[in-house]
Write a protein that holds these residues in place. Structure first.
Motif, PDB file in Angstrom:
ATOM      1  N   ARG A  68      -3.451  10.887  -0.118  1.00 45.48           N
ATOM      2  CA  ARG A  68      -1.933  11.340  -0.586  1.00 45.48           C
ATOM      3  C   ARG A  68      -2.041  12.480  -1.623  1.00 45.48           C
ATOM      4  N   THR A  79       2.169   9.797   0.138  1.00 47.43           N
ATOM      5  CA  THR A  79       1.503   9.150   1.064  1.00 47.43           C
ATOM      6  C   THR A  79       1.513  10.155   2.479  1.00 47.43           C
ATOM      7  N   ALA A  91      -1.114   4.913  -1.927  1.00 42.74           N
ATOM      8  CA  ALA A  91      -1.752   5.351  -0.702  1.00 42.74           C
ATOM      9  C   ALA A  91      -3.141   6.053  -1.053  1.00 42.74           C
ATOM     10  N   SER A 130       3.033   5.307  -6.368  1.00 48.75           N
ATOM     11  CA  SER A 130       2.265   6.007  -5.428  1.00 48.75           C
ATOM     12  C   SER A 130       0.857   5.499  -5.058  1.00 48.75           C
ATOM     13  N   THR A 168       0.916  -1.075  -0.077  1.00 46.79           N
ATOM     14  CA  THR A 168      -0.050  -0.052  -0.011  1.00 46.79           C
ATOM     15  C   THR A 168       0.841   1.277   0.040  1.00 46.79           C
ATOM     16  N   THR A 169       2.119   1.269   0.217  1.00 45.73           N
ATOM     17  CA  THR A 169       3.158   2.419   0.568  1.00 45.73           C
ATOM     18  C   THR A 169       2.412   3.121   1.675  1.00 45.73           C
ATOM     19  N   GLU A 170       1.953   2.491   2.563  1.00 40.46           N
ATOM     20  CA  GLU A 170       1.509   3.226   3.868  1.00 40.46           C
ATOM     21  C   GLU A 170       2.303   2.870   4.768  1.00 40.46           C
TER      22      GLU A 170
END
Length: 399
Positions: free
Chosen positions: A327, A172, A324, A322, A142-144
């Motif tokens: 963001r 994020t 999230a 990207s 999730t790139t969180e």
């Protein structure tokens, strides 16, 4: 609520060159009122600060206006505003100030999501103090930020949590308030890097839970400098090394040497300019900023949706990193079988400026095992749908 983009763009001399700028995350273009404020202050009359001559009073006014403007922008008292050469310089300074109170056995927490300016100063200060460094990890899917990893490393030994309000490469936006609340439960201070966030949203430092918050005016139409915001009562507890004759009042005890009055004036003008982006009226500058930044958000959101739709049309040739849910309008991407730097050069030849690199985001690239440069596209208030289409057409031609 709306921004008159045509009228806005007319205030930026650099846009007359026909370039489409997507490099705002590294520094935005500068409107004429900001440049005029810098020139007017420099040509004065101007002296060192004082209370006698007009030139001394001009310097005093530049400092007072700067603190008042950033108090409105960040929602803290004016004596909670500290000027610095850059956000990096301020973070290094405050890492040394805070580390004076750390002891062996203490711990600090930093994030894999952050720009290195909110990582390395803390790690280096911890090494000198004999303090352990713990990490908030990134969820690669999730790139969180992985908040479970955060809760596992928090303890009564935690003295500081350093985290970004928005990633400068992925966009994020982690839940800073939740992170801060958990840190405060164990008695830790929270230092927030708001450099990327403040370019796209109006900041409310107390509401965010941040104890100290840093941003950079040149990311939101101002000159090159940094600003740190905090509660004056917290700043009173910190004792930096300083010259004996220099002021020990807050916030001046943290500002070393003669201040750059012209830069302060330009930074003030940037806040005033932001407050006019939506022509609606407001009783206070803070209210005008609220309306304007809401309009900036909507304008940039619409452009981001157009950009993402165009990237999806390019299929598997583009991988959007990207991911999230929440963001900023900043997109990081890799190109299948192609060098992002070659794409940057191709686009620049078309007058479209979209840089490739790692952008000092050492930890995200390492944690997510991304190798080589990636292409970053960042939107700013002066961008248009035509700019977005120029980028998409140029990228399609390159691919």
């Amino acid at each position: 609520m709306a921004i008159d983009v045509t009228a806005l763009r007319a205030q930026f001399p650099s846009l007359d060159h026909g370039l489409a700028f997507f490099d705002g995350p590294g520094g935005t273009q500068t409107p004429r009122p900001v440049a005029d404020a810098i020139a007017a202050t420099l040509t004065g009359p101007l002296s060192n600060r004082g209370t006698v001559s007009p030139s001394e009073l001009n310097a005093e006014r530049a400092v007072a206006d700067f603190r008042a403007a950033y108090a409105d922008l960040l929602h803290v008292p004016a004596n909670g505003i500290v000027h610095g050469r850059s956000a990096t310089q301020l973070t290094y300074d405050f890492s040394r100030h805070l580390a004076k109170g750390w002891n062996a056995g203490d711990e600090i927490v930093v994030s894999r999501l952050d720009h290195d300016s909110n990582v390395r100063p803390w790690i280096q200060a911890a090494e000198r103090a004999g303090v352990r460094v713990r990490w908030i990890e990134i969820d690669p899917g999730t790139t969180e930020l992985d908040l479970d990893s955060y809760e596992r490393v928090l303890s009564p030994r935690t003295r500081l949590v350093a985290v970004t309000a928005a990633s400068n490469v992925l966009g994020t936006k982690p839940p800073v308030r939740r992170i801060a609340d958990l840190a405060h439960e164990v008695g830790a201070l929270v230092y927030v890097d708001g450099v990327h966030y403040a370019a796209h949203h109006l900041v409310d430092v107390p509401a965010s839970g941040a104890d100290l918050f840093v941003c950079s005016p040149y990311k939101f139409l101002g000159p090159h400098c940094g600003v740190l915001a905090g509660a004056p009562e917290l700043l009173e507890t910190l004792r930096p090394d300083k010259l004996l004759p220099s002021s020990d009042t807050v916030p001046e005890r943290f500002e070393f040497g003669t201040l750059p009055y012209e830069i302060l004036a330009g930074a003030t003008a940037a806040v005033d300019f932001l407050a006019t982006l939506d022509p609606g009226t407001g009783a206070s500058r803070r209210e005008r900023l609220t309306r304007s930044m809401e309009s900036v958000h909507e304008h940039e959101r619409a452009l981001r949706e157009r950009l993402e739709e165009g990237l999806r049309a390019l299929g598997d040739a583009v991988t959007l990193l990207s991911k999230a849910q929440d963001r900023t309008p900043t997109l990081l991407m890799t190109l299948e079988g192609r060098d992002a730097r070659e794409a940057q050069v191709h686009l620049a030849g078309l007058g479209v400026l979209a840089p490739a690199g790692q952008f000092y985001a050492y930890e995200p690239f390492a944690a997510l095992k991304w190798e080589g440069p990636a292409l970053r596209v960042g939107l700013a208030p002066y961008n248009t749908a035509e700019d977005v289409d120029r980028f998409l057409d140029g990228l399609a031609a390159f691919l």
